[in-house]
Design an enzyme around this catalytic site. Structure first.
Site, PDB file in Angstrom:
ATOM      1  N   TYR A 170       0.652  -0.773   3.013  1.00 33.87           N
ATOM      2  CA  TYR A 170       2.099  -0.982   2.827  1.00 33.87           C
ATOM      3  C   TYR A 170       2.418  -2.316   2.150  1.00 33.87           C
ATOM      4  CZ  TYR A 170       2.782   3.005   5.982  1.00 33.87           C
ATOM      5  OH  TYR A 170       2.766   4.251   6.564  1.00 33.87           O
ATOM      6  N   LYS A 226     -11.018   5.005   8.787  1.00 34.72           N
ATOM      7  CA  LYS A 226     -11.704   6.046   8.019  1.00 34.72           C
ATOM      8  C   LYS A 226     -12.903   5.387   7.341  1.00 34.72           C
ATOM      9  CE  LYS A 226     -10.531   9.800   6.838  1.00 34.72           C
ATOM     10  NZ  LYS A 226     -11.188  11.053   7.261  1.00 34.72           N
ATOM     11  N   ASP A 242      -8.536  10.727  11.595  1.00 35.56           N
ATOM     12  CA  ASP A 242      -8.134  12.143  11.603  1.00 35.56           C
ATOM     13  C   ASP A 242      -8.589  12.815  12.889  1.00 35.56           C
ATOM     14  OD1 ASP A 242     -10.696  11.682  10.647  1.00 35.56           O
ATOM     15  OD2 ASP A 242     -10.715  13.389   9.284  1.00 35.56           O
ATOM     16  N   ASP A 268       1.016   3.999  11.974  1.00 32.15           N
ATOM     17  CA  ASP A 268       2.344   4.560  11.759  1.00 32.15           C
ATOM     18  C   ASP A 268       2.362   6.023  12.222  1.00 32.15           C
ATOM     19  OD1 ASP A 268       4.890   4.861  10.872  1.00 32.15           O
ATOM     20  OD2 ASP A 268       4.482   4.521   8.754  1.00 32.15           O
ATOM     21  N   ASP A 283       3.571   7.677  16.157  1.00 33.90           N
ATOM     22  CA  ASP A 283       4.648   8.680  16.203  1.00 33.90           C
ATOM     23  C   ASP A 283       4.156   9.938  16.912  1.00 33.90           C
ATOM     24  OD1 ASP A 283       6.590   7.228  14.996  1.00 33.90           O
ATOM     25  OD2 ASP A 283       6.948   8.618  13.350  1.00 33.90           O
TER      26      ASP A 283
END
Ligand code: NAD
Length: 368
Positions: free
Chosen positions: A145, A196, A229, A253, A257
């Site tokens: 970001y 990852k 993942d 992020d 959520d």
């Protein structure tokens, strides 16, 4: 650098239901001052769309400097359809991003707790979520970001190219991992670090640095590594396997959520964003509910103030070193839920519907 003033709390109610839910937090702060001889000093300011309407900017320098000198910033929520079409720099959300960036709030803590009384509000089976208590620690000021280069550029064949860059340095990784390990020590002593590393070099570095910090300073904490993942899948399959999850900005992020939805209601979940401690042990921090400004119910007196009130409990624990008071406030919330009081968003059969101020008052009466 402006010095942090101990026990000074800045309330930034913001837009939509923000003022309603922060109004209840203000009542609770006053209760602590009056009944526990605490000396919290309250300041207030505008941030978000309300500030744009009055001053033409989502946050004025004056409010921003107030935030710099307060030990705790309590934010309600910002934004709403009224301001959706403003240019990027004037949007209400810019206030939030500026505060996070300038106060250097690099660690975002989001607990996902399933209240026993509300187990049926989750879309997952009760046995999967009952007793759930996870803490997600998300890196907040680095990664894709913020990485450079970024932008959208024309390329030779007449197409365009969108570019974002995912970078992390050793110190960015270790400072957030340290927060995760310290938190785990006060909980079930388990950290799962997610990245990852199979496809990203920055992920490989993340894994190596977390492991190294663990081996040097936190050998007594159980550490495991998981691909992000897989973590998304495991959160749905068996969320109770986790205690503290630490991860980067992008994966955090999404995973935070996802984790929050395991518990059923947006109106219940708090969050904390913490900065580094200076040499005097002072730390800047901002606390806010995870929900937004809920324009659909604003002004109706039906917003659930619990997420904001629990955010203040986090402030008591992490910024103000008042663990007993934090425990008491969290217990008061549990007691009110046990009594069957519910705001509309969590109302179920046989429970008693309450308004926003009635919920705040009920929590205060349990504190007495
Ligand atoms: P939202 O969280 O505001 O609302 C989603 C749904 O949940 C709505 O139906 C709302 O009524 C309900 N809800 C949320 N909080 C509640 C509460 N405390 N009590 C009862 N019901 C509650 O998300 P959204 O609708 O996607 O966004 C609305 C606005 O909020 C947008 O402008 C968005 O940009 C902004 N937003 C701000 C923040 C923030 O300030 N940190 C975070 C998310 C969204």
């Amino acid at each position: 650098m402006i010095k942090v003033k101990k026990r000074k709390i800045l309330l930034l109610p913001g837009d939509g239901i923000g003022p309603e839910v922060i109004g209840e937090v203000k009542k609770i702060i006053k209760w602590f001052n009056d009944n526990k001889s605490l000396d919290f000093e309250i300041e207030e300011g505008l941030a978000g769309g309300c500030s744009y309407d009055k001053h033409g900017t989502p946050i004025t320098d004056e409010v921003f400097y107030k935030a710099l000198e307060c030990e705790v910033v309590m934010l309600g929520a910002v934004g709403g359809p009224k301001w959706d079409n403003l240019e990027f720099s004037k949007k209400p959300e810019r206030a939030l991003l500026k505060l996070r960036k300038e106060l250097k709030l690099f660690a975002n803590l989001r607990p996902a707790i399933c209240f026993e009384q509300l187990v049926d509000a989750s879309t997952l089976k009760p046995e999967i979520v009952s007793g759930l208590d996870i803490m997600i620690v998300r890196e907040l000021t680095g990664g894709i970001y913020f990485g450079e280069p970024r932008g959208i550029k024309p390329i030779d064949n007449g197409e365009r190219k969108g570019i974002n860059t995912h970078t992390y340095t050793t110190s960015e990784i270790t400072r957030v991992a340290r927060i995760a390990f310290d938190l785990a020590k006060k909980r079930s002593n388990k950290v799962t670090s997610c990245e990852k590393s199979n496809v990203m070099e920055a992920g490989q570095l993340w894994k190596e640095e977390v492991q190294e910090l663990h081996d040097k300073e936190y050998k007594d904490v159980e550490l495991s590594h998981m691909l992000a993942d897989n973590c998304a899948m495991q959160l749905l399959r068996n969320p109770k396997q986790f205690d503290v999850i630490v991860t980067d900005n992008l994966f955090g992020d999404m995973l935070s959520d996802q984790a929050s939805m395991l518990t059923g209601s947006l109106g219940l979940l708090p969050s904390a964003s913490l900065g580094a401690k200076n040499k005097d042990g002072e730390m800047r921090a901002m606390y806010e509910p995870i929900h937004g400004s809920a324009p659909d119910i604003a002004g109706k007196g039906i917003a659930n103030p619990i997420a904001s009130i629990l955010s203040f409990a986090m402030a008591l624990r992490y910024s103000l070193d008042l663990d007993n008071e934090a425990d008491a406030l969290e217990k008061a919330v549990q007691d009110v839920l046990n009594d069957g009081l519910r705001t509309k968003d969590i109302l179920s059969k046989g429970m008693k519907e309450t308004s926003t101020p009635e919920m705040g008052d009920a929590i205060i009466s349990k504190l007495q």
